[in-house]
Structure formats: structure tokens, C-alpha cells
Design a protein around this motif. Structure first.
Motif, PDB file in Angstrom:
ATOM      1  N   ASP A  31      43.512 -51.454   9.968  1.00  0.00           N
ATOM      2  CA  ASP A  31      43.743 -52.782  11.269  1.00  0.00           C
ATOM      3  C   ASP A  31      43.950 -52.589  12.478  1.00  0.00           C
ATOM      4  O   ASP A  31      43.759 -53.216  12.852  1.00  0.00           O
ATOM      5  N   LYS A  32      44.646 -51.669  12.200  1.00  0.00           N
ATOM      6  CA  LYS A  32      44.040 -50.831  13.573  1.00  0.00           C
ATOM      7  C   LYS A  32      42.972 -50.997  14.323  1.00  0.00           C
ATOM      8  O   LYS A  32      43.026 -51.393  15.428  1.00  0.00           O
ATOM      9  N   TYR A  33      42.000 -50.573  13.836  1.00  0.00           N
ATOM     10  CA  TYR A  33      40.457 -50.665  14.554  1.00  0.00           C
ATOM     11  C   TYR A  33      39.626 -51.663  13.144  1.00  0.00           C
ATOM     12  O   TYR A  33      38.770 -51.081  12.685  1.00  0.00           O
ATOM     13  N   PRO A  34      39.652 -52.768  13.243  1.00  0.00           N
ATOM     14  CA  PRO A  34      39.137 -53.629  12.449  1.00  0.00           C
ATOM     15  C   PRO A  34      37.577 -54.279  12.939  1.00  0.00           C
ATOM     16  O   PRO A  34      37.426 -54.790  12.882  1.00  0.00           O
ATOM     17  N   SER A  35      37.199 -52.888  12.626  1.00  0.00           N
ATOM     18  CA  SER A  35      35.514 -52.905  13.041  1.00  0.00           C
ATOM     19  C   SER A  35      34.931 -53.828  11.930  1.00  0.00           C
ATOM     20  O   SER A  35      35.485 -53.143  10.165  1.00  0.00           O
ATOM     21  N   PRO A  36      34.159 -54.108  11.550  1.00  0.00           N
ATOM     22  CA  PRO A  36      33.634 -54.648   9.921  1.00  0.00           C
ATOM     23  C   PRO A  36      32.105 -53.478   8.992  1.00  0.00           C
ATOM     24  O   PRO A  36      32.907 -53.595   7.198  1.00  0.00           O
ATOM     25  N   CYS A  37      32.228 -52.547   9.776  1.00  0.00           N
ATOM     26  CA  CYS A  37      32.364 -51.212   8.462  1.00  0.00           C
ATOM     27  C   CYS A  37      33.567 -50.738   8.580  1.00  0.00           C
ATOM     28  O   CYS A  37      32.837 -50.188   7.069  1.00  0.00           O
ATOM     29  N   LEU A  38      34.719 -50.456   9.328  1.00  0.00           N
ATOM     30  CA  LEU A  38      35.460 -50.392   8.543  1.00  0.00           C
ATOM     31  C   LEU A  38      36.310 -51.043   7.605  1.00  0.00           C
ATOM     32  O   LEU A  38      36.468 -50.334   6.140  1.00  0.00           O
ATOM     33  N   VAL A  39      35.958 -52.059   7.932  1.00  0.00           N
ATOM     34  CA  VAL A  39      36.985 -52.991   6.585  1.00  0.00           C
ATOM     35  C   VAL A  39      35.869 -53.036   5.315  1.00  0.00           C
ATOM     36  O   VAL A  39      36.690 -53.189   4.474  1.00  0.00           O
ATOM     37  N   ILE A  40      34.747 -53.132   5.483  1.00  0.00           N
ATOM     38  CA  ILE A  40      33.544 -53.094   4.314  1.00  0.00           C
ATOM     39  C   ILE A  40      34.085 -51.581   3.456  1.00  0.00           C
ATOM     40  O   ILE A  40      34.546 -51.576   2.672  1.00  0.00           O
ATOM     41  N   VAL A  41      34.562 -50.222   4.512  1.00  0.00           N
ATOM     42  CA  VAL A  41      34.660 -49.016   3.623  1.00  0.00           C
ATOM     43  C   VAL A  41      35.833 -49.542   2.938  1.00  0.00           C
ATOM     44  O   VAL A  41      36.104 -48.781   1.619  1.00  0.00           O
ATOM     45  N   ASN A  42      37.260 -50.254   3.447  1.00  0.00           N
ATOM     46  CA  ASN A  42      38.982 -50.095   3.252  1.00  0.00           C
ATOM     47  C   ASN A  42      38.720 -50.751   1.382  1.00  0.00           C
ATOM     48  O   ASN A  42      39.064 -50.492   0.854  1.00  0.00           O
ATOM     49  N   VAL A  43      37.404 -52.374   1.433  1.00  0.00           N
ATOM     50  CA  VAL A  43      37.775 -52.531   0.288  1.00  0.00           C
ATOM     51  C   VAL A  43      36.929 -52.199  -0.551  1.00  0.00           C
ATOM     52  O   VAL A  43      36.964 -52.286  -1.910  1.00  0.00           O
ATOM     53  N   ILE A  44      36.234 -50.915  -0.365  1.00  0.00           N
ATOM     54  CA  ILE A  44      35.558 -49.942  -1.348  1.00  0.00           C
ATOM     55  C   ILE A  44      36.532 -49.413  -1.587  1.00  0.00           C
ATOM     56  O   ILE A  44      37.028 -49.091  -2.806  1.00  0.00           O
ATOM     57  N   LEU A  45      37.138 -48.742  -1.296  1.00  0.00           N
ATOM     58  CA  LEU A  45      38.121 -47.343  -1.530  1.00  0.00           C
ATOM     59  C   LEU A  45      39.090 -47.913  -1.704  1.00  0.00           C
ATOM     60  O   LEU A  45      39.560 -47.804  -3.252  1.00  0.00           O
ATOM     61  N   ASN A  46      39.845 -49.934  -2.090  1.00  0.00           N
ATOM     62  CA  ASN A  46      40.699 -49.874  -2.536  1.00  0.00           C
ATOM     63  C   ASN A  46      40.342 -50.757  -4.215  1.00  0.00           C
ATOM     64  O   ASN A  46      40.612 -50.542  -4.940  1.00  0.00           O
ATOM     65  N   LEU A  47      38.727 -50.972  -4.435  1.00  0.00           N
ATOM     66  CA  LEU A  47      38.390 -51.004  -5.405  1.00  0.00           C
ATOM     67  C   LEU A  47      38.649 -49.831  -6.542  1.00  0.00           C
ATOM     68  O   LEU A  47      38.455 -50.308  -7.806  1.00  0.00           O
ATOM     69  N   THR A  48      37.928 -48.826  -5.296  1.00  0.00           N
ATOM     70  CA  THR A  48      38.130 -47.767  -6.052  1.00  0.00           C
ATOM     71  C   THR A  48      39.651 -47.287  -7.481  1.00  0.00           C
ATOM     72  O   THR A  48      40.047 -47.348  -7.838  1.00  0.00           O
ATOM     73  N   GLY A  49      40.679 -47.677  -5.679  1.00  0.00           N
ATOM     74  CA  GLY A  49      42.388 -47.622  -6.241  1.00  0.00           C
ATOM     75  C   GLY A  49      42.548 -48.522  -7.160  1.00  0.00           C
ATOM     76  O   GLY A  49      43.519 -47.830  -8.373  1.00  0.00           O
ATOM     77  N   VAL A  50      41.675 -49.659  -7.786  1.00  0.00           N
ATOM     78  CA  VAL A  50      42.931 -50.429  -8.225  1.00  0.00           C
ATOM     79  C   VAL A  50      41.934 -49.983 -10.072  1.00  0.00           C
ATOM     80  O   VAL A  50      42.412 -49.697 -10.950  1.00  0.00           O
ATOM     81  N   ALA A  51      41.012 -48.833 -10.145  1.00  0.00           N
ATOM     82  CA  ALA A  51      40.067 -48.339 -11.642  1.00  0.00           C
ATOM     83  C   ALA A  51      41.219 -46.698 -11.455  1.00  0.00           C
ATOM     84  O   ALA A  51      41.788 -46.646 -12.651  1.00  0.00           O
ATOM     85  N   PHE A  52      41.761 -45.726 -10.476  1.00  0.00           N
ATOM     86  CA  PHE A  52      42.766 -45.622 -10.034  1.00  0.00           C
ATOM     87  C   PHE A  52      43.907 -45.952 -10.769  1.00  0.00           C
ATOM     88  O   PHE A  52      44.917 -44.909 -11.601  1.00  0.00           O
ATOM     89  N   ALA A  53      45.058 -47.340 -10.482  1.00  0.00           N
ATOM     90  CA  ALA A  53      45.748 -47.756 -10.633  1.00  0.00           C
ATOM     91  C   ALA A  53      45.751 -47.871 -12.203  1.00  0.00           C
ATOM     92  O   ALA A  53      46.719 -47.647 -12.988  1.00  0.00           O
ATOM     93  N   ILE A  54      44.948 -48.310 -12.821  1.00  0.00           N
ATOM     94  CA  ILE A  54      44.720 -48.697 -14.302  1.00  0.00           C
ATOM     95  C   ILE A  54      44.847 -47.556 -15.349  1.00  0.00           C
ATOM     96  O   ILE A  54      45.798 -47.566 -15.459  1.00  0.00           O
ATOM     97  N   ALA A  55      44.238 -46.880 -14.246  1.00  0.00           N
ATOM     98  CA  ALA A  55      43.836 -45.251 -15.113  1.00  0.00           C
ATOM     99  C   ALA A  55      45.647 -44.389 -15.452  1.00  0.00           C
ATOM    100  O   ALA A  55      45.720 -44.040 -16.375  1.00  0.00           O
ATOM    101  N   ALA A  56      46.130 -44.735 -14.354  1.00  0.00           N
ATOM    102  CA  ALA A  56      47.527 -44.188 -13.994  1.00  0.00           C
ATOM    103  C   ALA A  56      47.957 -44.818 -15.310  1.00  0.00           C
ATOM    104  O   ALA A  56      49.600 -44.127 -15.780  1.00  0.00           O
TER     105      ALA A  56
END
Length: 230
Positions: free
Chosen positions: A110-135
């Protein structure tokens, strides 16, 4: 390897020039150049206008959830509590650390919204969905596997010994009060696990929201670039 992008008549052409002196395979060279590309790493004002600090709020929530998970997890690792899965694996701690990391990346995107960082954020939060379900699943299992070992002189099947309570009236009263306190402690621990389940559900909602916002931002950026090209 250099990457050149040209657009004409609705067609995008990528021209790749490999580096013969590089020991990296071509795929790694492509990924390296895309990551260091000014188009990918430059801060986009269009993405900044679209986010409007939404990712910062979601990232702050994720950091708070991670800190609470670590803090409450330290209570559940007591040697008197029969939650061996938490003691052996320590999943409240490393899951809390992952949630904190996801939150930091969301704030950075959000502070440095480059396309690369936004894509990384989307990928990590997709992983976070799986971890939240596992928790959620792991904490739900822990609710039914909660035991308190050898607090009131009861048989301790884990260590293979027990203390035989005295049959005097005073000892019977103390034993009854101890069992009441034990039931209260068990209810307290189950309440802590219930709070962790609620936090995991909240983390699931936050990660899904972050993914949706990131994908919408990238799609709107592509539409804006298409309009400019037209």
C-alpha cells in the motif's frame, strides 16, 4: 538478458535477448529481468489511488492477529495442559509469525504500490488463506483434546503414576474444590482456544479481502493502460 515490450494493434510482443555469459537458465533470467524491470517495480500512482490505505488497514489487522496468536499460544504450552500438538509443533507461534509477515507485505504494497509488490502480496495472501483454514481446523481439534494433568491428585496416565487422595472429610472437601477449580481452568483454556478460532476466521476474511483488492487493482490498472494505448 534484456526484455523489450512493444504494443501495436492490440498485440503485445516480448523480445528476449539472452546473455550467453550467464550461468543461469533462461527461465531464471526472464524472472530476474521482470523483477528488475522498471515497469514492474516502479510505484504506480494509479494503484495508489485505487488502494486508498485499504491494504494498510488489512495489514494492521493481520499484524494484530499474529501478535495475539503468539501471545495466547504461550499460555497454551503450559506443562499442565495436555495439548501435545501445540507443544510439539508450536503452530500458534509460526502461524502468528506468518500472519505478521503477510500484514507487513500488505502495508508495503500500500505504501509502495508497484505491480510486482502487489502481485507478491496477492500470492502471499492466497497462501494465508490456506494457513488460516489450517489454523481453524487445528484449533478446533484442540478444543476436544484438552486435558489437565495431575492437578488434583488424579491418575496421571501420561507419566504412569498417581496420588491416592485421603478419605478424611477435610481432604474430600479440598479435593472437591480442586476439581471445581480444575473445571474452571479447563473452561478458561477452551475459551482461549475459542478466541484463537475466532482470530483465525478473522484472518481468513482479511486475507480473502486483501486478495480481492489486489486482483481488482491489477485489473483496473490493465484497463487503464489499455485505454491509454487506444
Amino acid at each position: 538478458m534484456s526484455v523489450t515490450v512493444s504494443k501495436a494493434d492490440g498485440v503485445t510482443v516480448f523480445t528476449l535477448t539472452s546473455d550467453p555469459d550467464s550461468s543461469w537458465p533462461p527461465l531464471c533470467q526472464i524472472l530476474k529481468n521482470l523483477c528488475y524491470s522498471p515497469v514492474c517495480c516502479t510505484v504506480s500512482q494509479h494503484l495508489r489511488r485505487l488502494n486508498r490505505t485499504s491494504q494498510t488497514v488489512l495489514g494492521t489487522l493481520q499484524i494484530m492477529i499474529g501478535l495475539l496468536s503468539v501471545g495466547l499460544g504461550t499460555i497454551l504450552v503450559s506443562r499442565y495442559v495436555g495439548l501435545w500438538t501445540i507443544r510439539e509443533t508450536g503452530y500458534p507461534f509460526w502461524m502468528g509469525g506468518l500472519f505478521i509477515m503477510f500484514g507487513i507485505v500488505s502495508i508495503l504494497s500500500d505504501k509502495y504500490p508497484s505491480p510486482c509488490l502487489v502481485i507478491v502480496n496477492v500470492i502471499l495472501n492466497l497462501t494465508g488463506v490456506a494457513f488460516a483454514i489450517a489454523a481453524i481446523v487445528l484449533y478446533s481439534i484442540s478444543v476436544f483434546n484438552l486435558y489437565l494433568w495431575n492437578i488434583c491428585g488424579e491418575p496421571d496416565y501420561w507419566y504412569g503414576h498417581h496420588t491416592t487422595p485421603s478419605s478424611s472429610p477435610e481432604q474430600m472437601i479440598l479435593q472437591e474444590r480442586c476439581l471445581e477449580a480444575k473445571a474452571l481452568i479447563k473452561m478458561l483454556y477452551r475459551s482461549i482456544i475459542a478466541v484463537l478460532i475466532v482470530l483465525s476466521v478473522l484472518e481468513l476474511c482479511v486475507t480473502i479481502s486483501s486478495v480481492v483488492l489486489g486482483i481488482k487493482s491489477l485489473k483496473s490498472k490493465e484497463k487503464g493502460q489499455t485505454k491509454v494505448t487506444d
